[in-house]
Design a protein around this motif. Structure first.
Motif, PDB file in Angstrom:
ATOM      1  N   THR A  28      -3.414 -11.076   8.153  1.00  0.00           N
ATOM      2  CA  THR A  28      -4.388  -9.955   7.631  1.00  0.00           C
ATOM      3  C   THR A  28      -4.147  -8.456   8.117  1.00  0.00           C
ATOM      4  O   THR A  28      -4.001  -8.488   9.662  1.00  0.00           O
ATOM      5  CB  THR A  28      -5.918 -10.109   7.510  1.00  0.00           C
ATOM      6  OG1 THR A  28      -5.886 -11.309   6.803  1.00  0.00           O
ATOM      7  CG2 THR A  28      -6.521  -8.878   7.048  1.00  0.00           C
ATOM      8  N   ARG A  29      -3.859  -7.549   7.730  1.00  0.00           N
ATOM      9  CA  ARG A  29      -3.713  -6.325   8.460  1.00  0.00           C
ATOM     10  C   ARG A  29      -4.220  -5.198   7.660  1.00  0.00           C
ATOM     11  O   ARG A  29      -4.490  -5.068   6.460  1.00  0.00           O
ATOM     12  CB  ARG A  29      -2.222  -6.143   8.848  1.00  0.00           C
ATOM     13  CG  ARG A  29      -1.290  -6.106   7.650  1.00  0.00           C
ATOM     14  CD  ARG A  29       0.089  -6.106   7.842  1.00  0.00           C
ATOM     15  NE  ARG A  29       1.209  -5.902   6.942  1.00  0.00           N
ATOM     16  CZ  ARG A  29       2.428  -5.727   6.820  1.00  0.00           C
ATOM     17  NH1 ARG A  29       2.763  -5.046   7.955  1.00  0.00           N
ATOM     18  NH2 ARG A  29       2.935  -5.368   5.725  1.00  0.00           N
ATOM     19  N   ARG A 167       6.125  -2.642   9.608  1.00  0.00           N
ATOM     20  CA  ARG A 167       4.700  -2.103   9.366  1.00  0.00           C
ATOM     21  C   ARG A 167       4.730  -0.947   8.250  1.00  0.00           C
ATOM     22  O   ARG A 167       3.619  -0.408   7.852  1.00  0.00           O
ATOM     23  CB  ARG A 167       4.172  -1.206  10.841  1.00  0.00           C
ATOM     24  CG  ARG A 167       3.964  -2.313  11.893  1.00  0.00           C
ATOM     25  CD  ARG A 167       3.772  -1.279  13.141  1.00  0.00           C
ATOM     26  NE  ARG A 167       3.280  -2.271  14.117  1.00  0.00           N
ATOM     27  CZ  ARG A 167       2.545  -3.053  14.669  1.00  0.00           C
ATOM     28  NH1 ARG A 167       1.384  -2.833  13.966  1.00  0.00           N
ATOM     29  NH2 ARG A 167       2.432  -3.860  15.651  1.00  0.00           N
ATOM     30  N   VAL A 168       5.939  -0.697   7.674  1.00  0.00           N
ATOM     31  CA  VAL A 168       5.884   0.300   6.785  1.00  0.00           C
ATOM     32  C   VAL A 168       6.130  -0.056   5.252  1.00  0.00           C
ATOM     33  O   VAL A 168       6.717  -1.269   5.060  1.00  0.00           O
ATOM     34  CB  VAL A 168       7.211   1.284   6.883  1.00  0.00           C
ATOM     35  CG1 VAL A 168       7.298   2.514   6.000  1.00  0.00           C
ATOM     36  CG2 VAL A 168       6.966   2.236   8.191  1.00  0.00           C
ATOM     37  N   VAL A 207       3.483   7.165  -6.351  1.00  0.00           N
ATOM     38  CA  VAL A 207       4.404   6.699  -5.517  1.00  0.00           C
ATOM     39  C   VAL A 207       3.629   6.808  -4.199  1.00  0.00           C
ATOM     40  O   VAL A 207       2.995   7.913  -3.634  1.00  0.00           O
ATOM     41  CB  VAL A 207       5.730   7.521  -5.255  1.00  0.00           C
ATOM     42  CG1 VAL A 207       6.722   7.144  -4.246  1.00  0.00           C
ATOM     43  CG2 VAL A 207       6.477   7.601  -6.847  1.00  0.00           C
ATOM     44  N   SER A 208       3.657   5.740  -3.270  1.00  0.00           N
ATOM     45  CA  SER A 208       2.810   5.761  -1.892  1.00  0.00           C
ATOM     46  C   SER A 208       3.504   5.320  -0.843  1.00  0.00           C
ATOM     47  O   SER A 208       4.684   4.599  -0.840  1.00  0.00           O
ATOM     48  CB  SER A 208       1.840   4.604  -2.196  1.00  0.00           C
ATOM     49  OG  SER A 208       0.977   4.749  -3.322  1.00  0.00           O
ATOM     50  N   LEU A 209       3.193   5.689   0.191  1.00  0.00           N
ATOM     51  CA  LEU A 209       3.715   5.302   1.644  1.00  0.00           C
ATOM     52  C   LEU A 209       2.701   4.831   2.565  1.00  0.00           C
ATOM     53  O   LEU A 209       1.625   5.730   2.595  1.00  0.00           O
ATOM     54  CB  LEU A 209       4.432   6.410   2.196  1.00  0.00           C
ATOM     55  CG  LEU A 209       5.230   6.346   3.521  1.00  0.00           C
ATOM     56  CD1 LEU A 209       6.203   5.209   3.532  1.00  0.00           C
ATOM     57  CD2 LEU A 209       5.616   7.651   4.167  1.00  0.00           C
ATOM     58  N   ALA A 210       2.719   3.595   2.927  1.00  0.00           N
ATOM     59  CA  ALA A 210       1.433   3.127   3.864  1.00  0.00           C
ATOM     60  C   ALA A 210       2.192   2.668   5.399  1.00  0.00           C
ATOM     61  O   ALA A 210       3.340   2.221   5.168  1.00  0.00           O
ATOM     62  CB  ALA A 210       0.753   1.700   3.143  1.00  0.00           C
ATOM     63  N   PHE A 211       1.161   2.881   6.027  1.00  0.00           N
ATOM     64  CA  PHE A 211       1.677   2.351   7.431  1.00  0.00           C
ATOM     65  C   PHE A 211       0.680   1.441   7.709  1.00  0.00           C
ATOM     66  O   PHE A 211      -0.629   1.666   7.927  1.00  0.00           O
ATOM     67  CB  PHE A 211       1.633   3.695   8.416  1.00  0.00           C
ATOM     68  CG  PHE A 211       2.177   2.864  10.073  1.00  0.00           C
ATOM     69  CD1 PHE A 211       3.401   2.723  10.214  1.00  0.00           C
ATOM     70  CD2 PHE A 211       0.914   2.869  10.813  1.00  0.00           C
ATOM     71  CE1 PHE A 211       3.595   2.575  11.293  1.00  0.00           C
ATOM     72  CE2 PHE A 211       1.429   2.510  12.030  1.00  0.00           C
ATOM     73  CZ  PHE A 211       2.699   2.393  12.439  1.00  0.00           C
ATOM     74  N   PHE A 212       0.916   0.161   8.346  1.00  0.00           N
ATOM     75  CA  PHE A 212       0.015  -0.969   8.866  1.00  0.00           C
ATOM     76  C   PHE A 212       0.100  -1.003  10.363  1.00  0.00           C
ATOM     77  O   PHE A 212       0.933  -0.841  11.082  1.00  0.00           O
ATOM     78  CB  PHE A 212       0.271  -2.135   8.170  1.00  0.00           C
ATOM     79  CG  PHE A 212       0.144  -2.203   6.570  1.00  0.00           C
ATOM     80  CD1 PHE A 212      -1.277  -2.549   6.001  1.00  0.00           C
ATOM     81  CD2 PHE A 212       1.096  -1.928   5.693  1.00  0.00           C
ATOM     82  CE1 PHE A 212      -1.427  -2.652   4.635  1.00  0.00           C
ATOM     83  CE2 PHE A 212       0.775  -1.861   4.485  1.00  0.00           C
ATOM     84  CZ  PHE A 212      -0.555  -2.232   3.963  1.00  0.00           C
ATOM     85  N   PHE A 213      -1.219  -1.241  10.750  1.00  0.00           N
ATOM     86  CA  PHE A 213      -1.375  -1.391  12.276  1.00  0.00           C
ATOM     87  C   PHE A 213      -1.268  -2.782  12.763  1.00  0.00           C
ATOM     88  O   PHE A 213      -1.513  -3.986  12.145  1.00  0.00           O
ATOM     89  CB  PHE A 213      -2.866  -0.792  12.662  1.00  0.00           C
ATOM     90  CG  PHE A 213      -2.972   0.533  12.475  1.00  0.00           C
ATOM     91  CD1 PHE A 213      -2.211   1.809  13.061  1.00  0.00           C
ATOM     92  CD2 PHE A 213      -3.674   1.319  10.973  1.00  0.00           C
ATOM     93  CE1 PHE A 213      -2.359   3.057  12.590  1.00  0.00           C
ATOM     94  CE2 PHE A 213      -3.812   2.301  10.762  1.00  0.00           C
ATOM     95  CZ  PHE A 213      -2.888   3.442  11.558  1.00  0.00           C
TER      96      PHE A 213
END
Length: 213
Positions: A28-29, A167-168, A207-213
Motif C-alpha cells: 500500500t502506498r 513512483r510515477v 488525464v492525470s499525473l500522480a507521484f507516490f511516496f
C-alpha cells in the motif's frame, strides 16, 4: 570476459528492477495527483463546447494480488459546460449563451488490473465515483439562475488505462456522469433543466499525473 561482465550487469539490472518493482507495486502506498479535466453537456437547441479545467488531490493504492489493485482518494474536480443558443432555437426566455463551472470533492473507487513487467506496470481500470458539490459559478444572464438549482451530489463511471513507472503514474480516462444535474420543483427553466437532465451531462475525459511516496 566482456560477455561475462555484460551478462552479470544485465542480471544485476533485472534483479534490481525486480526489487524496485516489488517495493513499489506490492504494498500500500500514498500519493498526490493532478491533471486536466475536459467536460461538456449535450443540450437540444444549443451548441455545446467542452470546458477544460483541472483536478488535484490525494490517492491511496492497495495491491490485491494477481495483477489487481484498488485505488481511491479524495480529489477536487472541476467540471462544466459552455452553451451557445442556435439561431433557430424556439427557446426565447434563455440567454444566448450559458457557461457553468462546478467544483466537486470527488471520491473515485478504481479497480485496476495490469501485469507487473518488472520496470513498469501497464494497467486498465474501471472506476465508479461519487462527488459532492462545493463551488459553482455561471455566466451572467437569464440562465445564470440555473446554477442555484444544481444538485449537491453527482455520481458516475469512468473507464481508462495507465502506466506506472516506479513512483510515477500516468493515466487517462473517459467518464460519464449519471443521474440528474438539476433538482425537481425548482425555479430553474424547465426547458433547459429537462434537456440537461437527459443523461448527457458533464461527460468528458481526464488525464492525470500522480507521484507516490
Amino acid at each position: 570476459m566482456k560477455k561475462i561482465l555484460a551478462a552479470a550487469t544485465l542480471l544485476a539490472a533485472l534483479l534490481l528492477g525486480t526489487e524496485v518493482s516489488a517495493q513499489h507495486y506490492n504494498y500500500t502506498r500514498f500519493g498526490i495527483v493532478g491533471g486536466v479535466t475536459s467536460s461538456e453537456s449535450k443540450i437540444k437547441d444549443f451548441n455545446s463546447k467542452s470546458i477544460t479545467q483541472y483536478h488535484a488531490g490525494l490517492l491511496v493504492e492497495i495491491p490485491l494480488g494477481s495483477g489487481f489493485g484498488f485505488q481511491t482518494g479524495a480529489l477536487y474536480q472541476v467540471k462544466g459546460m459552455q452553451l451557445d443558443k442556435m439561431n433557430d432555437s424556439s427557446i426565447s426566455d434563455i440567454g444566448n449563451s450559458f457557461e457553468a463551472k462546478v467544483g466537486f470533492i470527488e471520491v473515485p473507487l478504481q479497480l485496476q488490473w495490469g501485469p507487473d513487467l518488472v520496470l513498469f506496470r501497464p494497467y486498465g481500470f474501471v472506476e465508479p465515483f461519487v462527488g459532492y458539490r462545493l463551488t459553482d459559478s455561471s455566466s451572467e444572464g437569464a440562465a445564470a439562475g440555473l446554477s442555484d438549482a444544481m444538485k449537491k451530489v453527482e455520481y458516475g463511471l469512468s473507464l481508462g488505462a495507465g502506466v506506472e513507472i516506479g513512483r510515477v503514474q500516468v493515466s487517462g480516462k473517459y467518464f460519464w456522469n449519471f443521474g440528474e444535474i438539476y433538482k425537481s420543483g425548482t425555479t430553474a427553466y424547465d426547458t433547459v433543466k429537462d434537456a440537461i437532465n437527459n443523461g448527457n451531462n458533464f461527460n468528458g475525459f481526464a488525464v492525470s499525473l500522480a507521484f507516490f511516496f
